[in-house]
Structure formats: C-alpha cells, structure tokens
Design a protein around this motif. Structure first.
Motif, PDB file in Angstrom:
ATOM      1  N   SER A  20      11.327  57.442  34.906  1.00 52.31           N
ATOM      2  CA  SER A  20       9.325  56.767  34.085  1.00 52.31           C
ATOM      3  C   SER A  20      10.083  55.720  32.726  1.00 52.31           C
ATOM      4  CB  SER A  20       9.568  58.061  33.711  1.00 52.31           C
ATOM      5  OG  SER A  20       8.099  57.982  33.540  1.00 52.31           O
ATOM      6  N   GLY A  21      10.793  55.574  31.929  1.00 51.27           N
ATOM      7  CA  GLY A  21      11.266  55.409  30.978  1.00 51.27           C
ATOM      8  C   GLY A  21      11.538  53.949  31.768  1.00 51.27           C
ATOM      9  N   LEU A  22      11.755  53.653  33.144  1.00 50.79           N
ATOM     10  CA  LEU A  22      12.685  51.930  32.849  1.00 50.79           C
ATOM     11  C   LEU A  22      11.201  51.236  32.860  1.00 50.79           C
ATOM     12  CD1 LEU A  22      14.333  50.273  34.077  1.00 50.79           C
ATOM     13  CD2 LEU A  22      14.921  51.728  35.688  1.00 50.79           C
ATOM     14  N   GLU A  23      10.458  52.002  34.288  1.00 52.17           N
ATOM     15  CA  GLU A  23       9.131  51.733  35.354  1.00 52.17           C
ATOM     16  C   GLU A  23       8.639  51.186  33.788  1.00 52.17           C
ATOM     17  OE1 GLU A  23       7.880  54.745  36.811  1.00 52.17           O
ATOM     18  OE2 GLU A  23       9.145  54.024  39.203  1.00 52.17           O
ATOM     19  N   ASN A  24       8.172  52.084  32.642  1.00 53.31           N
ATOM     20  CA  ASN A  24       7.726  51.961  32.051  1.00 53.31           C
ATOM     21  C   ASN A  24       8.650  50.217  31.237  1.00 53.31           C
ATOM     22  OD1 ASN A  24       5.848  54.107  31.787  1.00 53.31           O
ATOM     23  ND2 ASN A  24       6.946  55.058  30.281  1.00 53.31           N
ATOM     24  N   ALA A  25       9.636  50.157  30.434  1.00 51.32           N
ATOM     25  CA  ALA A  25      10.299  49.153  30.045  1.00 51.32           C
ATOM     26  C   ALA A  25       9.651  48.029  30.776  1.00 51.32           C
ATOM     27  CB  ALA A  25      11.570  49.632  30.178  1.00 51.32           C
ATOM     28  N   VAL A  26       9.716  48.170  32.516  1.00 52.53           N
ATOM     29  CA  VAL A  26       9.619  46.720  33.003  1.00 52.53           C
ATOM     30  C   VAL A  26       8.142  46.255  33.151  1.00 52.53           C
ATOM     31  CG1 VAL A  26       9.627  46.514  35.598  1.00 52.53           C
ATOM     32  CG2 VAL A  26      11.563  47.488  34.689  1.00 52.53           C
ATOM     33  N   GLU A  27       7.641  47.121  33.003  1.00 51.63           N
ATOM     34  CA  GLU A  27       6.158  47.153  32.881  1.00 51.63           C
ATOM     35  C   GLU A  27       5.616  46.596  31.454  1.00 51.63           C
ATOM     36  OE1 GLU A  27       3.160  50.331  33.627  1.00 51.63           O
ATOM     37  OE2 GLU A  27       4.025  51.002  35.709  1.00 51.63           O
ATOM     38  N   MET A  28       6.584  46.735  30.223  1.00 53.05           N
ATOM     39  CA  MET A  28       5.899  46.273  29.430  1.00 53.05           C
ATOM     40  C   MET A  28       6.792  44.479  29.332  1.00 53.05           C
ATOM     41  SD  MET A  28       6.674  49.585  26.818  1.00 53.05           S
ATOM     42  CE  MET A  28       7.196  48.371  25.266  1.00 53.05           C
ATOM     43  N   ARG A  29       7.563  44.671  30.170  1.00 53.47           N
ATOM     44  CA  ARG A  29       8.620  43.130  30.015  1.00 53.47           C
ATOM     45  C   ARG A  29       7.918  42.462  30.891  1.00 53.47           C
ATOM     46  NH1 ARG A  29      14.307  41.480  29.295  1.00 53.47           N
ATOM     47  NH2 ARG A  29      14.087  39.084  29.663  1.00 53.47           N
ATOM     48  N   ILE A  30       6.942  42.658  31.852  1.00 50.39           N
ATOM     49  CA  ILE A  30       6.227  42.239  32.705  1.00 50.39           C
ATOM     50  C   ILE A  30       4.992  41.669  31.808  1.00 50.39           C
ATOM     51  CG2 ILE A  30       4.954  41.885  34.743  1.00 50.39           C
ATOM     52  CD1 ILE A  30       6.985  44.144  35.834  1.00 50.39           C
ATOM     53  N   GLU A  31       4.355  42.569  30.904  1.00 51.14           N
ATOM     54  CA  GLU A  31       3.227  41.958  30.481  1.00 51.14           C
ATOM     55  C   GLU A  31       3.861  40.928  29.311  1.00 51.14           C
ATOM     56  OE1 GLU A  31      -0.354  42.155  29.097  1.00 51.14           O
ATOM     57  OE2 GLU A  31       0.829  43.271  30.988  1.00 51.14           O
ATOM     58  N   ARG A  32       4.781  41.448  28.632  1.00 50.66           N
ATOM     59  CA  ARG A  32       5.300  40.292  28.035  1.00 50.66           C
ATOM     60  C   ARG A  32       5.344  39.095  27.957  1.00 50.66           C
ATOM     61  NH1 ARG A  32       8.486  44.894  25.512  1.00 50.66           N
ATOM     62  NH2 ARG A  32       9.923  43.223  26.687  1.00 50.66           N
ATOM     63  N   GLN A  33       5.977  38.777  29.073  1.00 51.02           N
ATOM     64  CA  GLN A  33       6.215  37.725  30.264  1.00 51.02           C
ATOM     65  C   GLN A  33       5.112  36.978  30.375  1.00 51.02           C
ATOM     66  OE1 GLN A  33       9.112  38.513  33.030  1.00 51.02           O
ATOM     67  NE2 GLN A  33      11.559  37.293  31.865  1.00 51.02           N
ATOM     68  N   ARG A  34       4.062  37.968  31.002  1.00 51.99           N
ATOM     69  CA  ARG A  34       2.408  37.116  30.853  1.00 51.99           C
ATOM     70  C   ARG A  34       2.492  37.004  30.179  1.00 51.99           C
ATOM     71  NH1 ARG A  34       0.388  41.879  33.236  1.00 51.99           N
ATOM     72  NH2 ARG A  34       1.227  41.039  35.396  1.00 51.99           N
ATOM     73  N   GLU A  35       1.923  37.153  29.072  1.00 53.01           N
ATOM     74  CA  GLU A  35       1.527  37.095  27.687  1.00 53.01           C
ATOM     75  C   GLU A  35       2.373  35.693  27.312  1.00 53.01           C
ATOM     76  OE1 GLU A  35       2.044  40.319  25.184  1.00 53.01           O
ATOM     77  OE2 GLU A  35       0.340  41.257  25.884  1.00 53.01           O
ATOM     78  N   GLN A  36       3.160  36.244  27.213  1.00 45.85           N
ATOM     79  CA  GLN A  36       4.302  34.559  26.698  1.00 45.85           C
ATOM     80  C   GLN A  36       3.898  33.260  27.300  1.00 45.85           C
ATOM     81  OE1 GLN A  36       6.510  34.447  24.251  1.00 45.85           O
ATOM     82  NE2 GLN A  36       7.079  31.708  24.577  1.00 45.85           N
ATOM     83  N   GLY A  37       3.722  33.488  28.660  1.00 46.76           N
ATOM     84  CA  GLY A  37       3.293  32.465  29.615  1.00 46.76           C
ATOM     85  C   GLY A  37       2.025  31.965  29.224  1.00 46.76           C
ATOM     86  N   ILE A  39       0.272  31.843  26.236  1.00 42.83           N
ATOM     87  CA  ILE A  39       0.896  31.550  24.829  1.00 42.83           C
ATOM     88  C   ILE A  39       1.356  29.608  25.440  1.00 42.83           C
ATOM     89  CG2 ILE A  39       2.044  31.183  22.367  1.00 42.83           C
ATOM     90  CD1 ILE A  39       2.117  34.625  22.794  1.00 42.83           C
ATOM     91  N   GLU A  40       1.992  29.844  26.288  1.00 45.16           N
ATOM     92  CA  GLU A  40       2.590  28.584  26.153  1.00 45.16           C
ATOM     93  C   GLU A  40       1.671  27.593  27.348  1.00 45.16           C
ATOM     94  OE1 GLU A  40       6.601  29.509  28.690  1.00 45.16           O
ATOM     95  OE2 GLU A  40       7.525  29.642  27.010  1.00 45.16           O
ATOM     96  N   GLY A  41       1.563  28.139  27.980  1.00 46.83           N
ATOM     97  CA  GLY A  41      -0.180  27.405  28.447  1.00 46.83           C
ATOM     98  C   GLY A  41      -1.121  26.790  27.622  1.00 46.83           C
ATOM     99  N   GLU A  42      -1.214  28.100  26.750  1.00 48.57           N
ATOM    100  CA  GLU A  42      -2.232  27.092  25.598  1.00 48.57           C
ATOM    101  C   GLU A  42      -1.809  26.451  24.477  1.00 48.57           C
ATOM    102  OE1 GLU A  42      -6.278  27.300  23.736  1.00 48.57           O
ATOM    103  OE2 GLU A  42      -5.314  28.229  25.433  1.00 48.57           O
ATOM    104  N   VAL A  43      -0.561  25.962  23.848  1.00 48.13           N
ATOM    105  CA  VAL A  43      -0.290  25.453  23.386  1.00 48.13           C
ATOM    106  C   VAL A  43      -0.068  24.094  24.205  1.00 48.13           C
ATOM    107  CG1 VAL A  43       2.751  24.963  22.635  1.00 48.13           C
ATOM    108  CG2 VAL A  43       2.294  27.108  22.007  1.00 48.13           C
TER     109      VAL A  43
END
Length: 91
Positions: A20-37, A39-43
């Motif tokens: 469960s912790g691993l799944e949460n960490a993966v979901e958070m990582r995916i969300e950060r990467q989506r947000e990073q993408g 942000i990069e698009g906005e830049v």
C-alpha cells in the motif's frame, strides 16, 4: 492459532502495508511527473508568447520610428509652404 499462524498473519499485514505504501509512493511520483510535464508545457507556452510579443514590439517600434520620420517631413514641408505663402503675401 499457533505462534507460526500469528507471525504469518503479521507478516502478511506488514506486506500489505508495504505494498500500500509503495502504491501510494508510485501514485505520488506519477502525479509529480504529470505536474512537471504541465509546468514544462506552460514554460514553453510562456516562451512562445514572449517571443511573439518581442517580435510585435519590434514591429511597433519600427512603425513608430517611421511615423516620426514622416511627421518630421510633413512639418518641414508645412514650414516651407508657410514661408512661401508669407513671401508671396509680402510682395
């Protein structure tokens, strides 16, 4: 239950929690990467807008300079015309 049964159940619970912790960490990582993408698009969009605005500013400055030149020429011609009219009237 036997001691082995309890330790097996505890181990399974720990494994479930770890998964469960691993799944949460993966979901958070995916969300950060989506947000990073995002942000990069906005830049990229901001840079494109900036480039377009800089080009428009250059064009506007060119037109303003050209209008100044035309204004000076019109003023010069008006002065010449007024002097000619005065000279004719003074005769």
């Amino acid at each position: 239950m036997t001691p082995t049964g309890k330790s097996m159940e505890a181990a399974l619970n720990e494994l479930k929690q770890a998964i469960s912790g691993l799944e949460n960490a993966v979901e958070m990582r995916i969300e950060r990467q989506r947000e990073q993408g995002d942000i990069e698009g906005e830049v990229r969009r901001v840079h494109a807008d900036r480039s377009k605005l800089a080009q428009e500013l250059d064009q506007a400055e060119f037109r303003a300079n050209r209008l100044e030149e035309v204004n000076r020429e019109v003023s010069r011609r008006l002065v010449t015309a007024m002097e000619t009219i005065r000279a004719v009237l003074d005769r």
